[in-house]
Scaffold this motif. Structure first.
Motif, mmCIF file in Angstrom:
data_model
loop_
_atom_site.group_PDB
_atom_site.id
_atom_site.type_symbol
_atom_site.label_atom_id
_atom_site.label_comp_id
_atom_site.label_asym_id
_atom_site.label_seq_id
_atom_site.Cartn_x
_atom_site.Cartn_y
_atom_site.Cartn_z
ATOM 1 N N ASN A 70 75.225 7.873 56.584
ATOM 2 C CA ASN A 70 76.393 8.683 56.913
ATOM 3 C C ASN A 70 76.227 9.256 58.323
ATOM 4 N N PRO A 71 77.238 9.121 59.181
ATOM 5 C CA PRO A 71 77.107 9.626 60.557
ATOM 6 C C PRO A 71 76.704 11.095 60.627
ATOM 7 N N ALA A 72 77.135 11.878 59.637
ATOM 8 C CA ALA A 72 76.786 13.301 59.632
ATOM 9 C C ALA A 72 75.314 13.533 59.330
ATOM 10 N N ASN A 73 74.630 12.505 58.800
ATOM 11 C CA ASN A 73 73.199 12.630 58.514
ATOM 12 C C ASN A 73 72.315 12.116 59.646
ATOM 13 N N VAL A 74 72.897 11.388 60.607
ATOM 14 C CA VAL A 74 72.106 10.830 61.702
ATOM 15 C C VAL A 74 71.519 11.966 62.540
ATOM 16 N N GLY A 75 70.217 11.909 62.763
ATOM 17 C CA GLY A 75 69.532 12.940 63.525
ATOM 18 C C GLY A 75 69.086 14.129 62.702
ATOM 19 N N ARG A 76 69.310 14.086 61.402
ATOM 20 C CA ARG A 76 68.926 15.200 60.537
ATOM 21 C C ARG A 76 67.402 15.343 60.516
ATOM 22 N N LYS A 77 66.911 16.517 60.844
ATOM 23 C CA LYS A 77 65.476 16.777 60.889
ATOM 24 C C LYS A 77 64.951 17.018 59.465
ATOM 25 N N VAL A 78 63.731 16.522 59.215
ATOM 26 C CA VAL A 78 63.158 16.608 57.874
ATOM 27 C C VAL A 78 61.734 17.184 57.948
ATOM 28 N N PRO A 79 61.567 18.395 58.477
ATOM 29 C CA PRO A 79 60.225 18.983 58.530
ATOM 30 C C PRO A 79 59.660 19.300 57.157
ATOM 31 N N HIS A 80 60.554 19.364 56.167
ATOM 32 C CA HIS A 80 60.170 19.657 54.782
ATOM 33 C C HIS A 80 59.808 18.393 54.013
ATOM 34 N N GLY A 81 59.735 17.254 54.694
ATOM 35 C CA GLY A 81 59.514 15.986 54.033
ATOM 36 C C GLY A 81 58.064 15.547 54.018
ATOM 37 N N ALA A 82 57.815 14.470 53.283
ATOM 38 C CA ALA A 82 56.495 13.843 53.241
ATOM 39 C C ALA A 82 56.674 12.341 53.365
ATOM 40 N N ILE A 83 55.724 11.696 54.030
ATOM 41 C CA ILE A 83 55.697 10.240 54.082
ATOM 42 C C ILE A 83 54.788 9.760 52.961
ATOM 43 N N VAL A 84 55.330 8.877 52.142
ATOM 44 C CA VAL A 84 54.646 8.396 50.944
ATOM 45 C C VAL A 84 54.315 6.917 51.105
ATOM 46 N N LYS A 85 53.055 6.581 50.879
ATOM 47 C CA LYS A 85 52.633 5.188 50.800
ATOM 48 C C LYS A 85 52.910 4.717 49.374
ATOM 49 N N VAL A 86 53.716 3.687 49.248
ATOM 50 C CA VAL A 86 54.249 3.318 47.938
ATOM 51 C C VAL A 86 53.187 2.596 47.105
ATOM 52 N N VAL A 87 52.950 3.128 45.917
ATOM 53 C CA VAL A 87 52.041 2.522 44.948
ATOM 54 C C VAL A 87 52.794 1.520 44.078
ATOM 55 N N ALA A 88 53.978 1.892 43.634
ATOM 56 C CA ALA A 88 54.805 1.033 42.795
ATOM 57 C C ALA A 88 56.263 1.391 43.037
#
Length: 406
Positions: A34-52
């Motif tokens: 969604n164009p309104a989501n482009v550039g949305r900052k996610v400092p509250h996020g985590a990068i997850v290495k996918v197990v399954a």
């Protein structure tokens, strides 16, 4: 920074595993974003290495071309993984945590989230309440059929498994917590399944089988699963369900042969908008068929849980009304029988911790119930093809070798 590969929807009937961008703590432009989501900052996020990460029937609807999903969309909303980086706004989740990721993306801050209605969060999708990874019209959050994925609001969204070694021992069961196990369970809870209930589950795909196992967990006396697929019906019988082949006649009459009455206490629609008819109409698509059958076979005063997917846009529908999600349901019948209907996505966080404990303490074997099979990420196209042909399996992708497929 590591590389990343993911499963991309290329157009009707076609998926491809290819290189994709490694996640950053910002939502980038791309197919379906969604164009309104482009550039949305996610400092509250985590990068997850996918197990399954699992292939879901909801993904299959897109791959069949039965939604308005754009080509180039990274698929996948059933995610289990290991946290490899936490954003600066994350306080409790930490690197190395093994986690389940609810398919609903929610903020934990809005009115609906505070009411445990995380399936209709108001803040993560500018188009409408509710969001999910890798799904059409859900805001554009990148899908998790990949090696790495970004999870926003990590402290809120992630379910951390309490013991890594024990979790890995049960990982094929625990990967079902991201969607189909809570979804099937939610269908049963919303239909009022309890001790001694007689239950009709429409559909013997993975969600239907998860619903059947959930009904047993909730104490149902008899669980009847209806489908056209003989292999999937055999899978349901394998863990104690009764079954009916809906091509063989009217479901109410088939149920009467089992129970001595044509009515059950409650029903669960685990099929959704690509339903087919029953009896002589079993070979034809009839999108209202399951809902009408559920009303027909559910006793007066009973309830119907509807976790099966229904959409507002279906370019492959059988008629113009169905293309907009308008179906010819016998609502008058449901009204006359005082039925309760419960629709919509499952609020995964409402159930996933309790279901995790049921798995860890051997109260349910959900991977066996849905016949979970692990395959390499690079074999995703084969998994989609076999699932589309009706394989009685739940395909679990192994992007990083945790499951030993590579």
């Amino acid at each position: 920074m590591s590389g990343n590969r993911g499963v991309i929807y290329q157009g009707p009937g076609e998926v491809e595993v290819t290189d994709i961008a490694y996640p950053e703590f910002e939502l980038k432009d791309g197919p379906g974003v969604n164009p309104a989501n482009v550039g949305r900052k996610v400092p509250h996020g985590a990068i997850v290495k996918v197990v399954a990460t699992n292939i879901c029937g909801s993904d299959q609807h897109m791959v069949r071309g039965r939604t308005t999903a754009p080509a180039g969309l990274v698929l996948g909303h059933e995610i289990t993984g290991e946290v490899v980086e936490a954003g600066p706004g994350v306080e409790f989740v930490k690197e190395g945590d093994l986690v389940s990721v609810p398919f609903n993306i929610s903020c934990g801050r809005c009115r609906n989230c505070k009411a445990r209605r995380t399936e209709i969060c108001l803040n993560v999708n500018p188009d409408r309440p509710g969001s999910a990874y890798g799904y059409v019209d859900m805001g554009g959050w990148v899908g998790g059929q990949a090696q790495y994925v970004l999870v926003p609001y990590a402290d809120w969204n992630l379910l951390v498994f309490p013991d890594r070694a024990r979790a890995m021992d049960k990982i094929m069961d625990l990967t079902m917590l991201s969607d189909i196990f809570p979804t099937g369970y939610h269908g049963c809870v919303s239909a009022g399944v309890g001790v001694g209930s007689t239950v009709y589950i429409a559909g013997a795909g993975p969600v239907g089988l998860a619903a059947a196992a959930s009904a047993q967990l909730l104490g149902a006396a008899v669980v009847i699963v209806g489908d056209l697929n003989a292999e999937r019906l055999a899978q349901a019988r394998g863990f104690g369900c009764e079954t009916i082949d809906i091509s063989q006649g009217n479901p109410a009459e088939l149920i009467e042969q089992l129970l001595g009455t044509p009515a059950v206490d409650c029903a669960v629609d685990a099929v959704g908008f690509e339903a087919h008819g029953t009896g002589s109409d079993a070979g034809r698509e009839a999108p209202a068929s399951v809902l009408n059958t559920a009303m027909d076979v559910t006793r007066a005063g009973g309830a119907i849980g509807i976790p099966g997917l229904y959409v507002t846009g279906d370019p492959g529908a059988v008629d113009d009304a169905a293309k907009e999600g308008s179906l010819s349901i016998r609502f008058g019948l449901g009204w006359a029988k005082s039925h309760a209907f419960y629709t919509g996505q499952c609020p995964v966080m409402k159930y996933h911790r309790e279901l995790m404990m049921a798995i860890l303490y051997e109260k349910v074997h959900i991977a066996d119930a849905v016949n979970a099979v692990a395959i390499p990420l690079e074999d995703a196209a084969r998994g989609y093809q076999e699932f589309d042909r009706g394989a009685a399996k739940k395909y679990v992708l192994d992007p990083n070798g945790y499951l030993g497929t590579g």
